[in-house]
Design an enzyme around this catalytic site. Structure first.
Site, mmCIF file in Angstrom:
data_model
loop_
_atom_site.group_PDB
_atom_site.id
_atom_site.type_symbol
_atom_site.label_atom_id
_atom_site.label_comp_id
_atom_site.label_asym_id
_atom_site.label_seq_id
_atom_site.Cartn_x
_atom_site.Cartn_y
_atom_site.Cartn_z
ATOM 1 N N GLY A 22 14.110 -91.602 -75.129
ATOM 2 C CA GLY A 22 13.880 -90.602 -73.918
ATOM 3 C C GLY A 22 14.577 -89.590 -73.698
ATOM 4 O O GLY A 22 15.555 -89.149 -74.431
ATOM 5 N N SER A 145 17.231 -90.292 -60.629
ATOM 6 C CA SER A 145 16.322 -90.712 -59.692
ATOM 7 C C SER A 145 14.869 -90.030 -60.133
ATOM 8 O O SER A 145 14.771 -89.949 -61.174
ATOM 9 C CB SER A 145 16.706 -90.521 -58.109
ATOM 10 O OG SER A 145 15.817 -90.682 -57.564
ATOM 11 N N TYR A 159 7.425 -98.292 -58.352
ATOM 12 C CA TYR A 159 8.728 -96.800 -58.846
ATOM 13 C C TYR A 159 8.886 -96.202 -57.686
ATOM 14 O O TYR A 159 10.159 -96.006 -57.785
ATOM 15 C CB TYR A 159 7.757 -96.259 -60.010
ATOM 16 C CG TYR A 159 8.775 -95.270 -60.379
ATOM 17 C CD1 TYR A 159 9.733 -95.578 -61.369
ATOM 18 C CD2 TYR A 159 8.318 -93.912 -60.393
ATOM 19 C CE1 TYR A 159 10.481 -94.479 -62.109
ATOM 20 C CE2 TYR A 159 9.222 -93.013 -60.838
ATOM 21 C CZ TYR A 159 10.183 -93.195 -61.832
ATOM 22 O OH TYR A 159 11.025 -92.189 -62.360
ATOM 23 N N LYS A 163 13.062 -95.774 -56.499
ATOM 24 C CA LYS A 163 13.731 -94.532 -56.745
ATOM 25 C C LYS A 163 14.131 -94.101 -55.384
ATOM 26 O O LYS A 163 15.395 -93.516 -54.993
ATOM 27 C CB LYS A 163 12.813 -93.520 -57.203
ATOM 28 C CG LYS A 163 12.690 -93.579 -58.601
ATOM 29 C CD LYS A 163 13.902 -93.738 -59.448
ATOM 30 C CE LYS A 163 14.009 -93.925 -60.946
ATOM 31 N NZ LYS A 163 15.087 -94.117 -61.730
#
Length: 298
Positions: A22, A145, A159, A163
């Site tokens: 990624g 973030s 998630y 964050k």
């Protein structure tokens, strides 16, 4: 290889977590191509070495197997970094993934595992790298973030929570370490093309509850329409980070990146102001009846 930012010097050592795939992998490959020295961490060291390819060599690249939820593993990786390169100049806490599904569908284990990597892994890195940066007299920390740190998305409560936490811990950390010449900020991307929405980085709940079919539809549409077609270029995001380093930026708390990020954030700020205006006349009148304002020190 040309950067969109003027790189004055490549004499810096970068430490990047989640580097085997990624966005992290692209960061490592591009930094090496620019001429920086790079340390990449991954749970699978050989996968990282194979993925980086020939751009990495014994002089400029160090791959380390790290379990971010294990503080001893993190500490050992930093010691290896110092043994190899002698210093650490830029830390990029990039590792992360998303558990999705309605909150009711997420088990305690699902949520804790997501926090282990996205939040407690960041704590482990910062707790152990800070003495190194302090001793050096400075350095940079970029915690990756998301726009999901300020905007809630249905089906992504775990998630979102991780964050929001990363943004809060980074703000406090930045204030604590600023006197030592350490600059810390979050990078809050919108949608950038990577493997984030694929299996392994974007984990769906195993046992869906039929009552949340609308939430599931949003998640399924999201992955089918966005995955592989994200508008952002991670290489250009990296150049934003390099720009912050080159400018020695010590004033920024959050860098929101991506044309799609800005409408989300501005809409949320507008909502905050609406909520403040609606409740201010009541919510600011909550002092104790016997409260006395402390006298200012002369």
């Amino acid at each position: 290889m040309t950067s969109t930012v003027n790189i004055k010097s490549t004499d810096k050592v970068w430490y990047i977590t989640g580097a085997s795939k990624g966005m992290g992998l692209l960061f490592v490959q591009r930094l090496l191509a620019y001429g920086f020295k790079v340390v990449g961490t991954s749970r699978d060291k050989q996968q990282l070495i194979d993925a980086v390819g020939s751009v990495g060599n014994a002089d400029n690249f160090l791959a380390i197997k790290v379990e971010l939820a294990n503080e001893e593993s993190v500490r050992a990786s930093l010691e290896q970094t110092l043994s190899k390169f002698g210093r650490i100049d830029v830390v990029v806490n990039n590792a992360g993934y998303s558990t999705n599904g309605a909150l009711e569908e997420n088990t305690d284990a699902d949520v804790r595992k997501n926090f282990d990597i996205n939040v407690f892994g960041v704590f482990n890195v910062l707790r152990n790298v800070t003495p190194i940066l302090r001793k050096q007299g400075g350095g940079f920390v970029f915690n990756i973030s998301s726009v999901a740190s300020i905007v809630g998305f249905s089906g992504h409560s775990a998630y979102n929570a991780t964050k929001f936490a990363v943004d809060g811990l980074t703000e406090a950390y930045a204030m604590e370490v600023k006197p030592f010449g350490i600059k810390a900020m979050t990078i809050n991307p919108g949608y950038f093309k990577s493997e984030f929405l694929t299996a392994g980085s974007y984990q769906s709940v195993q046992n869906r509850i039929d009552a949340y079919s609308a939430v599931h539809g949003l998640i399924d549409t999201h992955t089918s329409q966005v995955s592989g077609n994200q508008r952002g270029d991670p290489v250009k995001l990296l150049d934003i980070i390099i720009r912050a380093v080159e400018e020695n930026d010590d004033t920024t708390s959050h860098i929101f990146v991506g044309a799609d990020a800005y409408p989300y954030v501005k809409s949320k700020l507008q909502k905050y102001n609406q909520d403040l205006d609606k409740w201010e006349q009541y919510a600011t009148k909550t002092d104790r009846d016997d409260y006395v304002e402390p006298k200012q020190q002369q």
